[in-house]
Design a protein around this motif. Structure first.
Motif, mmCIF file in Angstrom:
data_model
loop_
_atom_site.group_PDB
_atom_site.id
_atom_site.type_symbol
_atom_site.label_atom_id
_atom_site.label_comp_id
_atom_site.label_asym_id
_atom_site.label_seq_id
_atom_site.Cartn_x
_atom_site.Cartn_y
_atom_site.Cartn_z
ATOM 1 N N PRO A 112 0.795 -1.226 0.000
ATOM 2 C CA PRO A 112 0.000 0.000 0.000
ATOM 3 C C PRO A 112 0.828 1.277 0.000
ATOM 4 O O PRO A 112 0.320 2.362 0.275
ATOM 5 C CB PRO A 112 -0.788 -0.109 1.293
ATOM 6 C CG PRO A 112 0.146 -0.789 2.232
ATOM 7 C CD PRO A 112 0.949 -1.750 1.361
ATOM 8 N N GLY A 113 2.121 1.186 -0.361
ATOM 9 C CA GLY A 113 3.004 2.343 -0.360
ATOM 10 C C GLY A 113 2.493 3.573 -1.095
ATOM 11 O O GLY A 113 2.546 4.680 -0.554
ATOM 12 N N PRO A 114 1.971 3.427 -2.329
ATOM 13 C CA PRO A 114 1.485 4.613 -3.039
ATOM 14 C C PRO A 114 0.330 5.325 -2.324
ATOM 15 O O PRO A 114 0.192 6.538 -2.435
ATOM 16 C CB PRO A 114 1.030 4.056 -4.391
ATOM 17 C CG PRO A 114 1.863 2.833 -4.582
ATOM 18 C CD PRO A 114 2.014 2.251 -3.198
ATOM 19 N N ILE A 115 -0.468 4.581 -1.578
ATOM 20 C CA ILE A 115 -1.561 5.207 -0.813
ATOM 21 C C ILE A 115 -0.958 6.086 0.285
ATOM 22 O O ILE A 115 -1.348 7.243 0.451
ATOM 23 C CB ILE A 115 -2.485 4.137 -0.197
ATOM 24 C CG1 ILE A 115 -3.151 3.319 -1.301
ATOM 25 C CG2 ILE A 115 -3.527 4.789 0.720
ATOM 26 C CD1 ILE A 115 -3.834 2.063 -0.800
ATOM 27 N N GLY A 116 0.013 5.538 1.004
ATOM 28 C CA GLY A 116 0.679 6.317 2.039
ATOM 29 C C GLY A 116 1.432 7.502 1.456
ATOM 30 O O GLY A 116 1.410 8.601 2.022
ATOM 31 N N LEU A 117 2.083 7.304 0.319
ATOM 32 C CA LEU A 117 2.815 8.391 -0.334
ATOM 33 C C LEU A 117 1.859 9.514 -0.745
ATOM 34 O O LEU A 117 2.181 10.695 -0.566
ATOM 35 C CB LEU A 117 3.584 7.860 -1.547
ATOM 36 C CG LEU A 117 4.409 8.885 -2.325
ATOM 37 C CD1 LEU A 117 5.468 9.521 -1.428
ATOM 38 C CD2 LEU A 117 5.049 8.228 -3.548
ATOM 39 N N ALA A 118 0.701 9.156 -1.276
ATOM 40 C CA ALA A 118 -0.288 10.183 -1.637
ATOM 41 C C ALA A 118 -0.716 10.974 -0.398
ATOM 42 O O ALA A 118 -0.842 12.199 -0.447
ATOM 43 C CB ALA A 118 -1.500 9.527 -2.304
ATOM 44 N N GLY A 119 -0.916 10.268 0.701
ATOM 45 C CA GLY A 119 -1.269 10.953 1.946
ATOM 46 C C GLY A 119 -0.156 11.867 2.419
ATOM 47 O O GLY A 119 -0.410 12.978 2.906
ATOM 48 N N GLN A 120 1.086 11.426 2.276
ATOM 49 C CA GLN A 120 2.221 12.256 2.685
ATOM 50 C C GLN A 120 2.329 13.509 1.817
ATOM 51 O O GLN A 120 2.613 14.601 2.318
ATOM 52 C CB GLN A 120 3.516 11.444 2.613
ATOM 53 C CG GLN A 120 3.578 10.364 3.670
ATOM 54 C CD GLN A 120 4.731 9.402 3.456
ATOM 55 O OE1 GLN A 120 5.197 9.200 2.339
ATOM 56 N NE2 GLN A 120 5.195 8.812 4.546
ATOM 57 N N ILE A 121 2.087 13.356 0.530
ATOM 58 C CA ILE A 121 2.119 14.519 -0.361
ATOM 59 C C ILE A 121 1.004 15.494 0.009
ATOM 60 O O ILE A 121 1.221 16.710 0.063
ATOM 61 C CB ILE A 121 2.046 14.078 -1.832
ATOM 62 C CG1 ILE A 121 3.355 13.364 -2.204
ATOM 63 C CG2 ILE A 121 1.788 15.257 -2.757
ATOM 64 C CD1 ILE A 121 3.326 12.633 -3.528
#
Length: 140
Positions: A112-121
């Motif tokens: 689920p890395g891209p989901i977390g990355l989107a949240g971080q952005i």
């Protein structure tokens, strides 16, 4: 008021610290309890709205408290917070969990890395998304 870049930098560091502290607590709950029961992706999807809501209120409070009306100052605040988040997450992955840089990057690009990355952005952009503080002399 602030046209001093140091205020925006300090505010970004405070914003990071506030949201990181919450993320550390929620991340611990996610990893130790929620992910084993529901799976990694669902656990991240459960945590994300809480973190984004906290980011909204945290960014709004910091922008108002430090009177960051200029978009450049708010962009600096968000960029500092996001940079600190990436640095601390990488250091934790390497120093606490023994991951390599490659393993950490792989985790960012695989679910689920891209989901977390989107949240971080979004966390980094939040200071630009919250309403601008009102001038105390203007009518409501």
């Amino acid at each position: 008021m602030p046209d001093d870049p140091l205020i925006a930098i300090k505010t970004g560091a405070l914003y990071f610290a506030l949201i990181f502290a919450l993320g550390f607590v929620l991340g611990t709950i996610r990893v130790l309890w929620l992910a084993p029961m529901a799976g990694e992706t669902l656990a991240v999807l459960t945590e994300l709205p809480i973190m984004l809501t906290a980011s909204w209120f945290g960014a709004r409070g910091m922008v108002r408290r430090h009177k960051l009306k200029v978009m450049r100052d708010r962009a600096v605040m968000g960029a500092v917070a996001l940079l600190l988040l990436f640095i601390v997450e990488l250091l934790m992955a390497v120093l606490l969990f023994g991951q390599t840089l490659q393993a950490w990057l792989t985790g960012v690009i695989t679910m689920p890395g891209p989901i977390g990355l989107a949240g971080q952005i979004l966390f980094g952009l939040m200071p630009l998304l919250v309403p601008k503080p009102r001038s105390p002399n203007l009518p409501v």
